[in-house]
Motif scaffolding. Structure first.
Motif, PDB file in Angstrom:
ATOM      1  N   THR A  32       0.835  -1.200   0.000  1.00  0.00           N
ATOM      2  CA  THR A  32       0.000   0.000   0.000  1.00  0.00           C
ATOM      3  C   THR A  32       0.868   1.249   0.000  1.00  0.00           C
ATOM      4  OG1 THR A  32      -1.734  -1.168   1.228  1.00  0.00           O
ATOM      5  CG2 THR A  32      -1.819   1.243   1.230  1.00  0.00           C
TER       6      THR A  32
ATOM      7  N   TYR B  60       2.352   1.779  -3.432  1.00  0.00           N
ATOM      8  CA  TYR B  60       1.327   2.296  -4.343  1.00  0.00           C
ATOM      9  C   TYR B  60       1.117   3.796  -4.126  1.00  0.00           C
ATOM     10  CZ  TYR B  60      -3.440   3.455  -5.800  1.00  0.00           C
ATOM     11  OH  TYR B  60      -4.536   4.072  -6.321  1.00  0.00           O
ATOM     12  N   LEU B  61       1.046   4.221  -2.867  1.00  0.00           N
ATOM     13  CA  LEU B  61       0.852   5.636  -2.581  1.00  0.00           C
ATOM     14  C   LEU B  61       2.049   6.464  -3.035  1.00  0.00           C
ATOM     15  CD1 LEU B  61      -0.777   5.576   0.964  1.00  0.00           C
ATOM     16  CD2 LEU B  61      -1.874   5.703  -1.263  1.00  0.00           C
TER      17      LEU B  61
ATOM     18  N   THR C 155       1.756   6.992  -6.628  1.00  0.00           N
ATOM     19  CA  THR C 155       0.661   7.917  -6.931  1.00  0.00           C
ATOM     20  C   THR C 155       1.100   9.363  -6.746  1.00  0.00           C
ATOM     21  OG1 THR C 155      -1.001   6.293  -6.273  1.00  0.00           O
ATOM     22  CG2 THR C 155      -1.685   8.603  -6.277  1.00  0.00           C
TER      23      THR C 155
ATOM     24  N   ALA D 187      -6.359   8.158  -0.816  1.00  0.00           N
ATOM     25  CA  ALA D 187      -5.085   7.526  -0.465  1.00  0.00           C
ATOM     26  C   ALA D 187      -4.864   7.552   1.044  1.00  0.00           C
ATOM     27  CB  ALA D 187      -3.939   8.227  -1.178  1.00  0.00           C
TER      28      ALA D 187
END
Length: 321
Positions: free
Chosen positions: A164, A167-168, A171, A186
């Motif tokens: 996670t 992924y952030l 982003t 997010a």
């Protein structure tokens, strides 16, 4: 009241040299601390990506350092990348090797740490965000949310948390993607992963009062609020407040009457707005990516799949035609 609107993501990289300068910098960035080292002129490199209610830090230290740190008043999740670390907070005394994930301290307690040369990563979270996502009815738990362990419950949930975080980080690299809606989603995703990873006192079952109050009028107020504010960074807590009920009540209402959740309904409303924007947009001046991000969809493939399920075509085809 809606959640705080977030400014653009800010990225800052600093190199600090000397024990006194490092102590002053870390005290101003995290919490008041004292450090001790036998190395002349140690050096610290600090890189922060600040997204408002959370920040991603990478910190590299050139020397063995002992820290005595006051309460952080924040949730700080740490992963040692190349640096071993020993940390003591309350009764928790642990040694961590490179690759280990842990919460650096209980937010309201001081701690000590011995940090060997190398790199660590941190995520700094606002405790209020976690309390909001935990969403326990007031009647069930009058005490604040409290963590009961500083280590992940299992290696599997630790791996999920780290995925996670990755992924952030990806982003936040693209300013076109990091819109206020994407950042809000997010932040709540990260808070939910943290609550799943580290044992805590959150109670999430609906009460009898929650079930009693989950009537159609409550649902109508919630739907009106969502329809009027879908372009803003709103959360389940904001929806519940607009409907004058607890978060658990609004979740029961959506499940009972619509067989969905408030956040899933909000996502469908935003998908509808994205659909209308794609229909109206000029394909020579805008992109599917830009419209999806505007409405809080950071993952292009997931947006495309959801769009196809809802409209039977792809967003790119809608934009072209």
């Amino acid at each position: 009241m809606t959640t705080t609107e977030r400014t653009a993501v800010q990225t800052i990289t600093l190199t600090v040299t000397g024990a006194d300068a490092i102590e002053q910098f870390l005290s101003s960035t995290y919490s008041a601390l004292h450090l001790r080292t036998d190395i002349d002129r140690p050096q610290l490199r600090h890189h922060r990506t600040d997204a408002g209610v959370f920040a991603l830090d990478t910190v590299d230290l050139s020397a063995d350092v002992d820290f005595h740190i006051g309460p952080l008043n924040a949730i700080v999740i740490t992963r040692t990348m190349t640096s071993p670390m020993q940390r003591m907070c309350g009764d928790a005394d642990h040694r961590y090797a490179p690759g280990d994930l842990f919460m650096i301290a209980y937010p309201d307690q001081p701690y000590t740490a011995r940090w060997l040369p190398g790199e660590i990563t941190d995520i700094v979270l606002d405790p209020g965000l976690l309390a909001q996502v935990a969403a326990t009815a007031p009647g069930r738990r009058p005490a604040p949310l409290r963590f009961t362990s500083l280590n992940p419950t299992t290696p599997a949930v630790a791996a999920h948390w780290w995925n996670t975080r990755r992924y952030l980080a990806d982003t936040l690299l693209d300013p076109e993607v990091a819109t206020p809606l994407v950042l809000g989603n997010a932040a709540r995703l990260l808070a939910a992963a943290t609550l799943t990873t580290f044992a805590n006192t959150a109670l999430t079952d609906p009460t009898i009062e929650d079930r009693r109050d989950a009537h159609p009028d409550c649902l109508r107020r919630a739907i009106t609020f969502i329809d009027d504010n879908a372009n803003r960074d709103i959360s389940a807590a904001d929806i519940a407040a607009a409907a004058h009920v607890t978060i658990r009540t609004i979740q029961v209402a959506f499940r009972r009457h619509l067989d969905t959740t408030p956040t899933a309904y909000l996502r469908q409303v935003r998908l509808h707005h994205a659909h209308r924007d794609l229909q109206a947009a000029d394909p020579t001046t805008t992109t599917v990516f830009a419209i999806a991000s505007r409405w809080g969809f950071a993952n292009h493939s997931r947006f495309t799949a959801a769009y196809h399920d809802a409209y039977g075509t792809t967003p790119s085809r809608t934009l072209r035609t």
